[in-house]
Design a protein around this motif. Sequence first.
Motif, mmCIF file in Angstrom:
data_model
loop_
_atom_site.group_PDB
_atom_site.id
_atom_site.type_symbol
_atom_site.label_atom_id
_atom_site.label_comp_id
_atom_site.label_asym_id
_atom_site.label_seq_id
_atom_site.Cartn_x
_atom_site.Cartn_y
_atom_site.Cartn_z
ATOM 1 N N HIS A 229 0.830 -1.200 0.000
ATOM 2 C CA HIS A 229 0.000 0.000 0.000
ATOM 3 C C HIS A 229 0.871 1.260 0.000
ATOM 4 C CE1 HIS A 229 -3.343 2.669 0.889
ATOM 5 N NE2 HIS A 229 -2.643 3.167 1.903
ATOM 6 N N LEU A 230 1.858 1.295 0.873
ATOM 7 C CA LEU A 230 2.711 2.482 0.967
ATOM 8 C C LEU A 230 3.556 2.675 -0.285
ATOM 9 C CD1 LEU A 230 3.772 2.122 4.702
ATOM 10 C CD2 LEU A 230 2.238 3.831 3.734
ATOM 11 N N TYR A 231 4.110 1.581 -0.807
ATOM 12 C CA TYR A 231 4.890 1.689 -2.029
ATOM 13 C C TYR A 231 3.999 2.092 -3.210
ATOM 14 C CZ TYR A 231 9.009 -0.513 0.151
ATOM 15 O OH TYR A 231 10.092 -0.799 0.946
ATOM 16 N N GLY A 232 2.732 1.641 -3.176
ATOM 17 C CA GLY A 232 1.797 2.022 -4.228
ATOM 18 C C GLY A 232 1.531 3.511 -4.235
ATOM 19 N N VAL A 233 1.372 4.100 -3.050
ATOM 20 C CA VAL A 233 1.185 5.556 -2.951
ATOM 21 C C VAL A 233 2.426 6.278 -3.465
ATOM 22 C CG1 VAL A 233 0.909 7.465 -1.324
ATOM 23 C CG2 VAL A 233 -0.460 5.380 -1.049
ATOM 24 N N PHE A 234 3.589 5.775 -3.119
ATOM 25 C CA PHE A 234 4.842 6.381 -3.570
ATOM 26 C C PHE A 234 4.923 6.381 -5.099
ATOM 27 C CE2 PHE A 234 9.561 5.903 -4.280
ATOM 28 C CZ PHE A 234 9.920 7.163 -3.827
ATOM 29 N N ALA A 235 4.549 5.238 -5.708
ATOM 30 C CA ALA A 235 4.659 5.103 -7.163
ATOM 31 C C ALA A 235 3.558 5.850 -7.905
ATOM 32 C CB ALA A 235 4.638 3.625 -7.552
ATOM 33 N N ALA A 236 2.341 5.833 -7.356
ATOM 34 C CA ALA A 236 1.198 6.376 -8.089
ATOM 35 C C ALA A 236 0.936 7.848 -7.803
ATOM 36 C CB ALA A 236 -0.056 5.569 -7.756
ATOM 37 N N SER A 237 1.443 8.366 -6.698
ATOM 38 C CA SER A 237 1.133 9.737 -6.320
ATOM 39 C C SER A 237 2.375 10.607 -6.140
ATOM 40 C CB SER A 237 0.311 9.741 -5.027
ATOM 41 O OG SER A 237 0.061 11.045 -4.578
ATOM 42 N N VAL A 238 3.299 10.156 -5.313
ATOM 43 C CA VAL A 238 4.444 10.991 -4.960
ATOM 44 C C VAL A 238 5.358 11.220 -6.159
ATOM 45 C CG1 VAL A 238 6.502 11.150 -3.498
ATOM 46 C CG2 VAL A 238 4.342 10.306 -2.536
ATOM 47 N N LEU A 239 5.757 10.140 -6.826
ATOM 48 C CA LEU A 239 6.699 10.284 -7.942
ATOM 49 C C LEU A 239 6.086 11.015 -9.137
ATOM 50 C CD1 LEU A 239 8.552 6.840 -7.774
ATOM 51 C CD2 LEU A 239 9.323 9.075 -6.939
ATOM 52 N N PRO A 240 4.824 10.722 -9.540
ATOM 53 C CA PRO A 240 4.228 11.503 -10.631
ATOM 54 C C PRO A 240 4.109 12.984 -10.301
ATOM 55 C CG PRO A 240 3.036 9.456 -10.342
ATOM 56 C CD PRO A 240 3.985 9.566 -9.178
ATOM 57 N N ALA A 241 3.824 13.304 -9.036
ATOM 58 C CA ALA A 241 3.751 14.719 -8.662
ATOM 59 C C ALA A 241 5.100 15.398 -8.856
ATOM 60 C CB ALA A 241 3.296 14.853 -7.210
ATOM 61 N N LEU A 242 6.150 14.730 -8.459
ATOM 62 C CA LEU A 242 7.493 15.296 -8.616
ATOM 63 C C LEU A 242 7.844 15.469 -10.082
ATOM 64 C CD1 LEU A 242 10.023 16.215 -7.108
ATOM 65 C CD2 LEU A 242 10.831 13.841 -7.188
ATOM 66 N N GLN A 243 7.466 14.492 -10.924
ATOM 67 C CA GLN A 243 7.740 14.598 -12.354
ATOM 68 C C GLN A 243 7.004 15.779 -12.989
ATOM 69 O OE1 GLN A 243 6.631 10.535 -13.393
ATOM 70 N NE2 GLN A 243 8.761 10.093 -13.977
ATOM 71 N N ALA A 244 5.830 16.087 -12.429
ATOM 72 C CA ALA A 244 5.021 17.192 -12.979
ATOM 73 C C ALA A 244 5.339 18.511 -12.283
ATOM 74 C CB ALA A 244 3.546 16.867 -12.820
ATOM 75 N N ASP A 245 6.360 18.527 -11.456
ATOM 76 C CA ASP A 245 6.761 19.723 -10.707
ATOM 77 C C ASP A 245 5.635 20.249 -9.809
ATOM 78 O OD1 ASP A 245 8.527 21.600 -9.781
ATOM 79 O OD2 ASP A 245 8.151 23.035 -11.412
ATOM 80 N N ARG A 246 4.894 19.282 -9.223
ATOM 81 C CA ARG A 246 3.945 19.616 -8.168
ATOM 82 C C ARG A 246 4.559 19.208 -6.839
ATOM 83 N NH1 ARG A 246 0.677 16.429 -11.360
ATOM 84 N NH2 ARG A 246 0.392 14.966 -9.612
ATOM 85 N N ASN A 247 4.126 19.828 -5.780
ATOM 86 C CA ASN A 247 4.644 19.488 -4.458
ATOM 87 C C ASN A 247 4.235 18.057 -4.110
ATOM 88 O OD1 ASN A 247 5.259 19.206 -1.751
ATOM 89 N ND2 ASN A 247 4.520 21.243 -1.180
ATOM 90 N N PRO A 248 5.189 17.128 -3.995
ATOM 91 C CA PRO A 248 4.832 15.724 -3.747
ATOM 92 C C PRO A 248 4.351 15.466 -2.324
ATOM 93 C CG PRO A 248 7.206 15.968 -3.728
ATOM 94 C CD PRO A 248 6.645 17.310 -4.118
ATOM 95 N N PHE A 249 4.425 16.479 -1.467
ATOM 96 C CA PHE A 249 4.071 16.267 -0.049
ATOM 97 C C PHE A 249 2.689 16.788 0.311
ATOM 98 C CE2 PHE A 249 8.743 16.871 -0.266
ATOM 99 C CZ PHE A 249 9.100 15.559 0.043
#
Length: 251
Positions: A229-249
């Motif tokens: 679950h936690l790794y899924g959030v990291f892959a599906a939300s945190v990393l795409p946000a960073l790639q799009a230059d959105r605040n991943p936090f």
Amino acid sequence: MSLATTLRELQVPGTPLVVPNAWDAASAKLIEAAGFAAVATSSNATAAVLGYDDGEQAPVDDVLAGAARIARSVSVPVTVDFERGYRLAPAELAERFLATGAVGLNLEDSDPATGAMVDAGEQADFLAAVRAAAGDALVINARIDTFLRKAGTPEEQLRSALDRGTKYLAAGADCVYPIGVGDLDVIATLTTQLDGPVNVAYGQGAHTIADYAGRGVARVSFGPMFQRHLYGVFAASVLPALQADRNPFTG
């Protein structure tokens, strides 16, 4: 009181021990800090941390070292998913495992490489040999894989699970773990007809802890679900946000 005795006494039918599964020392510390009475590991989750697939692909030395790091990071009992024992002879298994500081282990009754069920009598003999080598210092959770492997019809799976569970408890197992069983009526049959504590997997949350408690379950575990679950959030939300230059936090 030893940690093994503590773990054994926490497995109470109808008042289940809820034992979250960690994958490293950091996650184990979080589980203890949250107030849980024991920490489990998941072989799938710990193998992923080590860079291997599940199914005894990780080197046993690395698995034991990881168990030792987790055990020494917390003060509560630690029970380890040790698959089918990584082909260690019972005496060596007990000696090396006890040296980690962990006090409980799962031992499964299907071949990790093929999924084939091990003969029930052979598995009972293996469990008895581990018990003889370890004495009371290890809490043995005997995994029953008939439901997971879908070995026969549902009725045959239940009959096999009852037969295997009876044999494993007689061989010295402290608890049995019919992994893959989800039907509450089947769970109630298992807890009623087996003369020992029963561990079930929480799964995806179809049932509550109270549901399991009402069926006489003594222990509830989670396998690799928290890590996934936690790794899924990291892959599906945190990393795409960073790639799009959105605040991943910010979620």
